[in-house]
Design a protein around this motif. Structure first.
Motif, PDB file in Angstrom:
ATOM      1  N   GLY A  37       0.796  -1.218   0.000  1.00  6.25           N
ATOM      2  CA  GLY A  37       0.000   0.000   0.000  1.00  6.25           C
ATOM      3  C   GLY A  37       0.828   1.267   0.000  1.00  6.25           C
ATOM      4  N   GLY A  89      -8.551  -1.919  -3.288  1.00  5.09           N
ATOM      5  CA  GLY A  89      -7.611  -1.103  -2.525  1.00  5.09           C
ATOM      6  C   GLY A  89      -8.040   0.353  -2.515  1.00  5.09           C
ATOM      7  N   ALA A  90      -8.485   0.856  -3.666  1.00  2.00           N
ATOM      8  CA  ALA A  90      -8.973   2.237  -3.751  1.00  2.00           C
ATOM      9  C   ALA A  90     -10.227   2.418  -2.895  1.00  2.00           C
ATOM     10  N   ALA A  93      -9.213   2.713   0.769  1.00  2.00           N
ATOM     11  CA  ALA A  93      -8.677   4.041   1.068  1.00  2.00           C
ATOM     12  C   ALA A  93      -9.804   5.076   1.120  1.00  2.00           C
ATOM     13  N   CYS A 115      -2.628   3.725  -3.368  1.00  2.00           N
ATOM     14  CA  CYS A 115      -3.752   3.798  -2.418  1.00  2.00           C
ATOM     15  C   CYS A 115      -3.288   4.361  -1.083  1.00  2.00           C
TER      16      CYS A 115
END
Length: 170
Positions: A37, A89-90, A93, A115
């Protein structure tokens, strides 16, 4: 959780304080999970998932409000399918997850690095999972033989990851 508060810990310092803890309350995760990350240092209360080669529950979790929590996924150490990719992952976040820790694989490594959340996993694997809507949430799980329970606190930085039953920086 206040992101500024997470910057004030070091896992090495936590280990120094708790090195003689023989109760099993303070646990150190083995150094086998890689950093993927955009955030290297993160901490928060744990939400757990257990799923094997099916990321349906991972998607549902990261699509919900993270509120500074850390999603810990027991993926059975599978190296055959990725449980998290760039889109998830986005979402993690965007939805305020402090981090996602996966005993399994991720994909879209270049996207995950962008991210603004912590992401740790065993390896990269380009194959996606099958969506079977299988798995369990909010149960005690094992990551590389270490028990992690819902509500535990996880601290991660460049030196490693530790888990304890309550926030503790002393």
């Amino acid at each position: 959780m206040n992101p500024a508060a997470t910057a004030s810990f070091a896992t090495g310092d936590l280990c120094d304080v708790h090195k003689n803890d023989d109760s099993g309350a303070f646990r150190v995760l083995p150094p086998v999970l890689r950093d993927f990350g955009g955030v290297k240092k993160f901490s928060g209360p744990v939400v757990t998932l257990k799923c094997f080669e099916d990321n349906s529950l991972v998607k549902a979790a990261v699509d919900s409000a993270g509120d500074g929590r850390v999603l810990v996924v027991d993926g059975g150490s599978s190296l055959r399918r990725a449980l998290l990719g760039g889109n998830l992952g986005a979402a993690a976040a965007k939805n305020g997850w402090a981090g996602v820790v996966i005993d399994g694989c991720v994909r879209d490594v270049a996207e995950l690095a962008q991210c603004h959340t912590g992401i740790r996993a065993l390896a990269a694997m380009p194959l996606p999972t099958e969506k079977r809507q299988q798995g369990q949430r909010d149960i005690a799980v094992q990551l590389q033989g270490v028990w992690v329970r819902p509500g535990d606190w996880l601290y991660a930085d460049e030196d490693g990851m530790v888990v304890m039953p309550a926030p503790g920086l002393a």
